[in-house]
Scaffold this motif. Structure first.
Motif, PDB file in Angstrom:
ATOM      1  N   HIS A 150       6.819  -1.014  12.866  1.00 46.86           N
ATOM      2  CA  HIS A 150       5.625  -0.197  13.148  1.00 46.86           C
ATOM      3  C   HIS A 150       4.737  -0.080  11.923  1.00 46.86           C
ATOM      4  O   HIS A 150       5.165  -0.358  10.799  1.00 46.86           O
ATOM      5  CB  HIS A 150       6.005   1.186  13.694  1.00 46.86           C
ATOM      6  N   VAL A 152       1.721   2.745  10.275  1.00 47.18           N
ATOM      7  CA  VAL A 152       1.209   4.115  10.348  1.00 47.18           C
ATOM      8  C   VAL A 152      -0.102   4.172   9.573  1.00 47.18           C
ATOM      9  O   VAL A 152      -0.165   3.785   8.404  1.00 47.18           O
ATOM     10  CB  VAL A 152       2.230   5.125   9.789  1.00 47.18           C
ATOM     11  N   ALA A 211       6.569  -0.305   8.356  1.00 46.29           N
ATOM     12  CA  ALA A 211       8.011  -0.061   8.480  1.00 46.29           C
ATOM     13  C   ALA A 211       8.748  -1.304   8.939  1.00 46.29           C
ATOM     14  O   ALA A 211       8.338  -1.976   9.884  1.00 46.29           O
ATOM     15  CB  ALA A 211       8.252   1.075   9.456  1.00 46.29           C
ATOM     16  N   TYR A 250      11.565   5.395   2.217  1.00 45.93           N
ATOM     17  CA  TYR A 250      10.196   4.981   1.892  1.00 45.93           C
ATOM     18  C   TYR A 250      10.072   4.639   0.410  1.00 45.93           C
ATOM     19  O   TYR A 250      10.474   5.437  -0.450  1.00 45.93           O
ATOM     20  CB  TYR A 250       9.199   6.106   2.158  1.00 45.93           C
ATOM     21  N   GLU A 260       8.726   1.006   4.420  1.00 46.40           N
ATOM     22  CA  GLU A 260       9.849   1.798   4.942  1.00 46.40           C
ATOM     23  C   GLU A 260      10.930   0.876   5.480  1.00 46.40           C
ATOM     24  O   GLU A 260      10.626  -0.058   6.221  1.00 46.40           O
ATOM     25  CB  GLU A 260       9.358   2.701   6.083  1.00 46.40           C
TER      26      GLU A 260
HETATM   27 FE   LIG Z   1       7.744   5.008   9.812  1.00 44.35          FE
END
Ligand SMILES: [Fe+2]
Length: 303
Positions: A150, A152, A211, A250, A260
């Motif tokens: 993912h 962000v 991530a 992280y 991440e």
């Molecule tokens: Fe995340």
């Protein structure tokens, strides 16, 4: 729409040599290298490309400095590209390019990721000895991410961005911070989120983190310890997110934002009902270590 997930991310960076070292320590495979580009892959062929910030081949940046410049989403078939092309009003080719309401370059192509046979280590939970008798667990020297799971992003157009991803692209809402953030997954069935859009007060558009999925919690620890030993700075980790149940670590990424490692996120399908949360530290992490843990303490050395 049959969007399967993230197929490639591209960064624009100030210092290719430092990013080369970071992503190799991170556990990516360098598959091609030229003066203008570094091309890395995860285990399943998800691509991470790195170019100079001023490279004219890059889409426009949503913030200054090193950052994410494009997300390529993989679709199942060529017909999916045709459907997306009609929904977006853009010309279809092998790669369909546009920008999202945040101004981020996004693109779509038939996925080039490979099926891979990698497995996490089963856990001997009470009453469910998943690993079995006389089976030791695994200790990872370092991580080798399976894929990019993912991204962000900070946005100042949260409502528009949610509408675009849900109504135009067919993403599903997994959970929300009302007015502050939305967790989105690209298909009804899948991991908790492929995209998280965050709009804290006074926000500027930009990257928060990218991530990378690893196999199991032991690889989160092994990867985090290794990247720390290599001298890279942990922002926060290890820790655990209450919202997706995932374990995380992280690390500050010279290519922009944070990177991440994560694992064990909740798997959802169409029966999932989105929940609403008030943003706060307890909702972000059940527990977390600021600054990381290290693998060079006296106790770890004695092992
Ligand atoms: Fe995340």
């Amino acid at each position: 729409m049959s969007i399967l997930g993230i197929d490639r991310i591209t960064y624009g960076v100030d210092d290719l040599a430092t990013c080369r070292r970071f992503f190799l320590d991170w556990g990516l495979h360098l598959v091609r290298e030229a003066p203008e580009v570094l091309e890395f892959e995860t285990l399943n062929g998800c691509e991470v490309h790195v170019r100079h910030t001023d490279d004219p081949a890059l889409p426009v940046a949503i913030e200054s400095g090193p950052t994410l410049r494009e997300v390529v989403w993989g679709v199942e078939r060529a017909e999916d590209l045709t459907r997306l092309s009609a929904a977006l009003g853009s010309a279809a080719g092998d790669v369909l390019r546009t920008t999202d309401p945040n101004g981020l370059g996004i693109a779509f192509r038939v996925s080039r990721k490979r099926a891979v046979q990698v497995q996490g280590v089963p856990v001997n939970a009470w009453g469910q000895p998943g690993r079995g008798v006389n089976q030791r667990s695994t200790f990872y020297e370092r991580a080798e991410p399976v894929e990019v799971g993912h991204v962000v992003l900070f946005t100042d157009r949260l409502a528009d961005a949610e509408r675009f991803y849900v109504e135009t692209l067919g993403f599903c809402v997994s959970d929300r911070y009302p007015g502050r953030g939305v967790f989105l997954r690209c298909a009804a069935e899948g991991g908790h989120h492929d995209l998280f859009l965050l709009q804290p007060p006074g926000v500027k558009r930009g990257l928060n983190h990218v991530a990378f999925v690893v196999r199991d919690i032991h690889e989160v620890f092994g990867g985090g310890l290794h990247i720390s030993r290599c001298g890279w700075e942990t922002e926060m980790g290890p820790g655990r997110h209450p919202i997706s149940s995932a374990y995380f670590w992280y690390v500050k990424n010279p290519a922009g934002g944070l990177a991440e490692y994560y694992t064990d996120e909740d798997q959802l399908d169409g029966a999932w009902q989105p929940r609403e949360f008030q943003q706060g530290p307890d909702v972000f992490a059940e527990w977390a270590v600021v600054g990381g843990i290290d693998g060079t303490t006296r106790r770890a050395k004695r092992m």
